[in-house]
Design an enzyme around this catalytic site. Structure first.
Site, short mmCIF file in Angstrom:
data_model
loop_
_atom_site.label_atom_id
_atom_site.label_comp_id
_atom_site.label_asym_id
_atom_site.label_seq_id
_atom_site.Cartn_x
_atom_site.Cartn_y
_atom_site.Cartn_z
N LEU A 65 0.82 -1.23 0.00
CA LEU A 65 0.00 0.00 0.00
C LEU A 65 0.85 1.27 0.00
CD1 LEU A 65 -3.03 -0.81 2.36
CD2 LEU A 65 -2.98 -0.70 -0.14
N HIS A 181 9.75 -14.01 1.50
CA HIS A 181 10.13 -13.70 0.12
C HIS A 181 11.44 -14.45 -0.09
CE1 HIS A 181 11.45 -10.45 -2.98
NE2 HIS A 181 12.53 -11.18 -2.76
N ASP A 307 0.66 -9.70 -4.81
CA ASP A 307 1.91 -8.92 -4.80
C ASP A 307 1.71 -7.58 -5.54
OD1 ASP A 307 4.45 -8.07 -4.24
OD2 ASP A 307 5.48 -9.58 -5.43
#
Ligand code: DOR
Length: 433
Positions: A65, A181, A307
């Site tokens: 965001l 990740h 993503d």
């Protein structure tokens, strides 16, 4: 008493094994009845869903965001508007903001700002390490009590295995997942795209699949050792899947996500140096893509996550070696997966919906969200599968428009999104055919 009735839709609710034509009655924001409803209270708001799919609102475990810090790319307001337009009713912002989400203060900022600006539910993720530096783990307890739903250094891997071990150990105390990740930074080095035929042909430095799979194997071993819940983010390569499959077979607490772009596209998308197709991990080969689809079907991959990674035009207009990694994805996730996976008969539409609703809700334990169970908050998405839309730069509600599906016509249009019974998005667009 506020009542809304969604009439005559094809209701698909995988969590309750439901696929039927009927109505949904919403009273004061919660689901009051599902089926054929004749005895509704007077004067309800009526939404006609004839010839449309009505399903639980989508849940995204992987959204950037950018607020706080890079409000030029996205804000909590614009990001949640994009989410609603994509049929998402709950999203999990990543912690790689500025400042990073490594303290209760930043979690509280995000939650307060979301209370004011967000039009969908926002479940923040904390980082694993302080300032994303990979050196010292955060105060897990503080972040847990501030309300995070998991911990991830996304954007960066946790390179140090000892740190990952401790993180997994601590996370068991709070019952939250560590999301990783997976990228071996020494192997990915200055790579720009997948190391394969296309990178050789166009002369760009490649990233070998093992940059991902080595870290996946390590994480599975550490989860087995600690009993912690590891969630592997954006799995993109065939080489990673055997480790996840094997770990699951052995009962390791492991879940995994794949993105719409990795499930739908390949490295060919970069053949004309399209910076919107530059993401990390990079788009793989067709063999990788087919293996990912198989893994999604057999449950090795539990869910689909976007993503969503907004970047400005100025950044994405740079030469491909300098442009940042990332594509926005909230608004194209369902149409892309529907077009590439369901229309091609690889997945049923119910399985696709399950991977975007019930599966992610289970991973971060927010059920009954992700379902249309009686008493659940009425988070609902309505979709017209008979319509399609050309994706152009002006299609998006996001503040950014770096999307790898621009130029493609995608089927399956989100028409209406409700959060707790309130319409937060309704599409009324003459460009839809
Ligand atoms: O492509 C990506 N962009 N991958 C990531 O892991 C991070 C993300 C970003 O933050 O832009």
């Amino acid at each position: 008493m506020e009542t809304t009735i969604i009439k005559n839709g094809r209701i698909i609710d995988p969590a309750n094994n439901l696929d039927t034509i009927g109505d949904i009655l919403i009273v004061d924001g919660v689901i009051a009845k599902v089926g054929v409803i004749d005895d509704f209270p007077s004067d309800p708001v009526v939404i006609d869903a004839t010839d449309k799919i009505v399903c639980p609102g989508f849940i995204d475990l992987h959204t950037h965001l950018r607020e706080p810090g890079r409000e030029d790319k996205e804000t909590i307001k614009t990001g949640t508007m994009a989410a609603a337009a994509g049929g998402y009713t709950s999203i999990c912002p990543m912690g790689n903001t500025s400042p990073v989400c490594d303290s209760a203060a930043v979690v509280k900022f995000i939650k307060t700002r979301a209370d004011i600006d967000a039009i969908v539910n926002v479940y923040p993720m904390g980082t694993v390490t302080k300032n994303l530096a990979g050196e010292e783990i955060v105060e897990f307890g503080d972040l847990y009590y501030a309300g995070v739903k998991g911990f991830t250094d996304d954007g960066n891997p946790v390179m140090n295995a000892e740190i990952m071990r401790r993180a997994l150990e601590y996370s068991t105390m709070f019952g939250l997942p560590i999301l990783d990740h997976c990228e071996d930074k020494q192997l990915s080095d200055e790579g720009v795209m997948h190391d394969g035929l296309v990178s050789t042909r166009i002369g760009l430095k490649g990233i070998p699949p093992q940059a991902e799979s080595i870290q996946v194997a390590r994480d599975v071993d550490l989860a087995a050792m600690t009993g912690g819940h590891i969630h592997i983010q954006h799995v993109s390569k065939k080489a990673s899947l055997c480790h996840i499959r094997q770990g699951k077979k052995q009962g390791v607490n492991i879940t995994a996500e794949a993105t719409p772009h990795h499930l739908c596209l390949t490295d060919e998308k970069l053949a004309d140096f399209n910076t919107n197709a530059k993401m990390n991990p990079p788009l793989g080969s067709e063999e990788d893509r087919q293996a990912l689809i198989e893994a999604l079907i057999d449950g090795t991959i539990d869910c689909i996550a976007t993503d969503h990674a907004p970047h400005t035009d100025i950044e994405k207009d740079m030469p491909i070696t300098l442009a940042p990694f990332g594509t926005i994805g909230l608004e194209t996730a369902f149409p892309a997966c529907y077009t590439y996976l369901v229309k091609t008969s690889r997945l049923s539409v119910s399985m696709l919906i399950q991977k975007m609703t019930q599966a992610p809700a289970d991973i971060i334990k927010i059920a009954p969200r992700g379902s249309l169970s009686l008493g659940a908050p009425a988070d609902i998405t309505i979709i017209d599968l008979n319509k399609s839309q050309l994706i152009t730069k002006d299609f998006f509600h996001s503040k950014s428009s770096n999307n790898c599906f621009i130029g493609e016509t995608l089927c399956g249009v989100i028409t209406t999104t409700l959060v707790s019974g309130k319409v937060v998005f309704r599409r009324d667009d003459p460009k839809i055919t």
